[in-house]
Design an enzyme around this catalytic site. Structure first.
Site, PDB file in Angstrom:
ATOM      1  N   CYS A  91       2.433  -3.877  -1.052  1.00 50.13           N
ATOM      2  CA  CYS A  91       3.656  -3.334  -0.348  1.00 50.13           C
ATOM      3  C   CYS A  91       3.333  -3.160   0.825  1.00 50.13           C
ATOM      4  CB  CYS A  91       3.240  -2.230  -1.513  1.00 50.13           C
ATOM      5  SG  CYS A  91       4.377  -0.974  -0.633  1.00 50.13           S
ATOM      6  N   CYS A  94       1.749   0.685   1.274  1.00 46.22           N
ATOM      7  CA  CYS A  94       1.198   1.791   0.542  1.00 46.22           C
ATOM      8  C   CYS A  94      -0.381   0.590   0.022  1.00 46.22           C
ATOM      9  CB  CYS A  94       1.232   2.501  -1.007  1.00 46.22           C
ATOM     10  SG  CYS A  94       1.517   1.090  -2.621  1.00 46.22           S
ATOM     11  N   CYS A 140       8.021   0.213  -5.016  1.00 43.24           N
ATOM     12  CA  CYS A 140       6.922  -0.060  -5.141  1.00 43.24           C
ATOM     13  C   CYS A 140       6.558   1.354  -6.192  1.00 43.24           C
ATOM     14  CB  CYS A 140       6.639   0.572  -3.897  1.00 43.24           C
ATOM     15  SG  CYS A 140       4.655   0.797  -4.537  1.00 43.24           S
ATOM     16  N   CYS A 143       5.086   4.186  -4.842  1.00 43.52           N
ATOM     17  CA  CYS A 143       4.469   5.371  -3.282  1.00 43.52           C
ATOM     18  C   CYS A 143       6.492   5.054  -3.054  1.00 43.52           C
ATOM     19  CB  CYS A 143       4.586   4.384  -1.822  1.00 43.52           C
ATOM     20  SG  CYS A 143       4.736   3.130  -1.228  1.00 43.52           S
ATOM     21  N   CYS A 163      14.699 -10.381  -5.692  1.00 44.03           N
ATOM     22  CA  CYS A 163      15.104 -10.623  -4.325  1.00 44.03           C
ATOM     23  C   CYS A 163      14.666  -9.811  -3.324  1.00 44.03           C
ATOM     24  CB  CYS A 163      16.862 -10.908  -4.211  1.00 44.03           C
ATOM     25  SG  CYS A 163      16.957 -11.073  -2.258  1.00 44.03           S
TER      26      CYS A 163
HETATM   27 FE    FE Z   1       3.705   1.203  -1.870  1.00 45.73          FE
END
Ligand code: FE
Length: 176
Positions: A91, A94, A140, A143, A163
């Site tokens: 990510c 984060c 995610c 976060c 995607c």
């Molecule tokens: Fe994240």
């Protein structure tokens, strides 16, 4: 006197046991705020909750628009679209490991595509009814950053196509 001292020592012993038990349980308890997230170093990670102004200070304008405001990068413009290296996609907000290069495939859509997440607990899904479409948004898990969408037209073995915006991802050049 001796009896009082013994009682006191016993009380301390009990207190010690109780504390040990409490701290032993805290790792598994849901109300400690501990999430089911595992970093690339194998350590457990806490959930991340930040305000828009905090994210704005950390992310680029494009990352903020996509990750925090559910934006989409223009097709075929992302820097990770044609990345063929072996590694882990994390990510961009984060650092949570989100996808492995082992599950990346060429979809022809213009966005990095994967058939499975790195760990199922690391991504969250939400129904997205925007733009007159019924889609499943992928976020995610740690976060809440917007990653992209998942569609049921991917390759085997899952039949899924995640995607994902390049801007939502960083790439770690390491063993997936
Ligand atoms: Fe994240």
């Amino acid at each position: 006197m001796m009896r009082t001292l013994l009682s006191f020592a016993f009380a301390l012993f009990l207190l010690g046991c109780n504390q040990a038990q409490t701290s032993g349980e805290s790792g598994a308890s849901a109300d400690t705020g501990q999430g089911p997230y595992i970093g690339l170093d194998g350590r457990k990670l806490q959930p991340v909750n930040k305000s828009d102004s905090e994210w704005k200070a950390e992310l680029t304008a494009e990352e903020f628009r996509i990750l925090r405001k559910k934006g989409t990068e223009r097709a075929f413009t992302g820097d990770l679209l044609n990345n063929k290296k072996g590694g882990v996609y994390t990510c961009a907000a984060c650092g949570l490991p989100l996808f492995s290069s082992d599950t990346k495939f060429k979809s022809g859509t213009g966005w990095p595509s994967f058939y499975a997440p790195y760990r199922s607990e690391h991504v969250a899904e939400e129904k997205d009814l925007s733009y007159g479409m019924v889609r499943t948004e992928v976020l995610c898990g740690r976060c809440g950053g917007h990653l992209g969408h998942v569609f049921p037209d991917g390759p085997e073995p899952t039949g899924l196509r995640y995607c994902i915006n390049s801007a939502s991802l960083d790439f770690e050049d390491r063993q997936p």
